[in-house]
Write an enzyme that holds these catalytic residues in place. Structure first.
Site, short mmCIF file in Angstrom:
data_model
loop_
_atom_site.label_atom_id
_atom_site.label_comp_id
_atom_site.label_asym_id
_atom_site.label_seq_id
_atom_site.Cartn_x
_atom_site.Cartn_y
_atom_site.Cartn_z
N HIS A 181 0.83 -1.22 0.00
CA HIS A 181 0.00 0.00 0.00
C HIS A 181 0.87 1.26 0.00
O HIS A 181 0.44 2.31 0.49
CB HIS A 181 -0.94 0.02 1.21
N SER A 311 15.52 18.83 -17.13
CA SER A 311 14.65 20.00 -17.12
C SER A 311 15.26 21.11 -17.97
O SER A 311 16.47 21.28 -18.01
CB SER A 311 14.46 20.49 -15.69
N LYS A 317 18.86 18.77 -12.70
CA LYS A 317 17.80 17.78 -12.51
C LYS A 317 17.97 16.65 -13.52
O LYS A 317 18.17 16.88 -14.72
CB LYS A 317 16.43 18.43 -12.69
N GLU A 324 10.27 5.82 -17.77
CA GLU A 324 9.14 6.61 -18.26
C GLU A 324 8.78 6.21 -19.68
O GLU A 324 7.60 6.09 -20.04
CB GLU A 324 9.47 8.10 -18.18
#
Length: 459
Positions: A181, A311, A317, A324
């Site tokens: 969970h 980015s 970053k 992805e």
């Protein structure tokens, strides 16, 4: 304007680009279906060419096609199988549902190539001898899928499985907080976690290998409606043998041509297995993204290989781009399966009429999964680093470790220990030492995270 020539078919005359290798029927399809601008995949065109090559050999062996024409057709088909003349197959995916336009496109190109030496080779009478679009297109679909699985996707999945297993074994000493969970749970070894991924891939391989036997059953020989009209009685069996010799796979005639023309159940089954693997791919990709999250405000358990700036505005970053990409592929494959499922329902009487759509989507799914799975293996799984400090610190404070004390002090007493440890942000062993009669030595034995990954009752 480009120069044109006049071509003729049963409906009359039509202008065709001068340099085109196709004829009137292909041009009519080009004119009739300006829908997506997407032609059928090259591997499907090559599969249709394989049908034409094997059919020419069989028809020659049966004495139905003379040697000169058979040889010319075989040579032309070989050129298409080798990937030549790929720009000569522009017919849109969203065409007639039988794929007749693509079948005639291939027939006309082979006819044109085979007739270059002055020999008359007709697209219908010779190249299409003993065949119909209605058995050729579903046969080509099975051939293309079988070859793509055998030569590309299955080897890639085996590579991914091996890469996960090897990486997992190298990290067997890493014990981390398990999560259910998305909340802290009992500890697991990273090798156990990754072993779960590897088994998901292994099960996908098993499913895909299983469908190969259904894809091996070919519609060729059923011709127009499944009765085999205009095909020699031995054509289907001989065709399957020739094709098996050419490909190294074990093809055979369908048990029922009526089933193979009127339905596409094997393709739907294959797509379902591809979707199941897409779900596994999504799970693995999302686990990697969560484990990589941060590096300061997330889990920060691993560092994926830095492949590109993450980015356009935030310097430094770096994002988990390969997982992805894999997650997006998984989404697309799941969407493709929905279209294939609808296509599979579109068998009306003696013919399924969504064959081009199904071919486009199932081959597209295989292509995407093959490419991104190899990227995931080589640019994510193989190269990530473990941040051991980020794993060990929260593990020591994980109040759920007290679960191992349930058989010793009881659930309610263990719950009180866990509650206090969590509220005070202290290691569970320190609180347990205060609130129970167990010695430090006993607690260390009961609460050792590495031992807790082995299951059973601790102590």
């Amino acid at each position: 304007m480009s120069q044109t020539r006049i071509e003729r078919d049963s409906m009359g005359e039509l202008e065709v680009p001068q340099e085109a290798l196709y004829g009137a029927q292909t041009q009519r399809a080009i004119d009739n279906f300006p829908v997506s601008g997407q032609p059928l995949p090259p591997q499907f065109i090559r599969a249709v060419a394989r049908v034409k090559r094997a059919a020419a050999e069989v028809n020659f062996d049966l004495g139905l096609l003379d040697e000169a024409r058979a040889k010319a057709i075989i040579e032309a088909a070989d050129a298409l199988i080798d990937g030549q003349y790929g720009d000569q197959f522009p017919v849109d995916v969203f065409q007639t549902g039988s794929g007749t336009s693509t079948n005639m496109n291939v027939n006309e190109v082979i006819s044109h190539l085979a007739s270059r030496e002055g020999l008359e080779v007709g697209p219908n009478d010779h190249v299409n001898m003993g065949q119909s679009s209605n058995d050729t297109i579903p046969t080509a679909l099975h051939i293309a899928c079988s070859l793509e699985l055998q030569e590309r996707l299955l080897p890639t999945l085996r590579h991914l499985q091996q890469m996960i297993e090897e990486k997992g074994k190298s990290l067997d000493d890493v014990v981390k907080t398990g999560r259910t969970h998305l909340m802290d749970a009992m500890p697991v070894r990273m090798s156990q976690e990754m072993g779960g991924w590897a088994d998901q891939v292994a099960q996908s391989i098993e499913r895909l290998e299983g469908v190969m036997s259904r894809l091996a059953r070919l519609a060729q020989g059923g011709t127009a409606v499944g009765t085999g009209i205009n095909a020699h009685p031995e054509f289907a069996e001989r065709f399957a043998r020739k094709l098996s010799e050419h490909t190294g796979l074990s093809f055979r005639p369908s048990d029922s041509f009526f089933a193979s023309l009127g339905s596409q159940d094997a393709t739907v089954e294959l797509s379902g297995h591809l979707k199941a693997y897409a779900c596994a791919l999504m799970k693995i990709s999302n686990d990697l993204r969560w484990m990589n999250s941060g590096p300061l405000a997330g889990l920060g358990e691993i560092e994926l290989e830095a492949l590109q700036p993450g980015s356009s505005i935030m310097p430094g970053k770096v994002n988990p781009v390969i997982p992805e990409s894999a997650a997006q592929v998984a989404s697309q494959v799941i969407g493709n399966d929905a279209a294939i499922t609808v296509g599979g329902q579109s068998g009306n009487f003696q013919l399924n009429v969504m064959l081009p759509l199904m071919a486009h989507n199932v081959l597209g799914s295989i292509h995407l999964l093959n490419n991104v799975s190899r990227l995931l293996a080589d640019k994510a799984i193989k190269s990530f680093n473990v941040r051991r400090d980020s794993i060990e610190q929260p593990l020591a404070k994980n109040p759920v470790l007290v679960t191992a004390l349930n058989p010793v002090i009881g659930y309610n007493a263990a719950a009180q220990v866990a509650k206090k440890a969590y509220q005070e942000g202290r290691p569970i062993i320190d609180v347990a030492e205060e609130q129970t009669e167990l010695s430090r030595e006993e607690l260390e034995r009961h609460l050792d995270p590495a031992h807790l990954t082995q299951g059973g009752i601790q102590g």
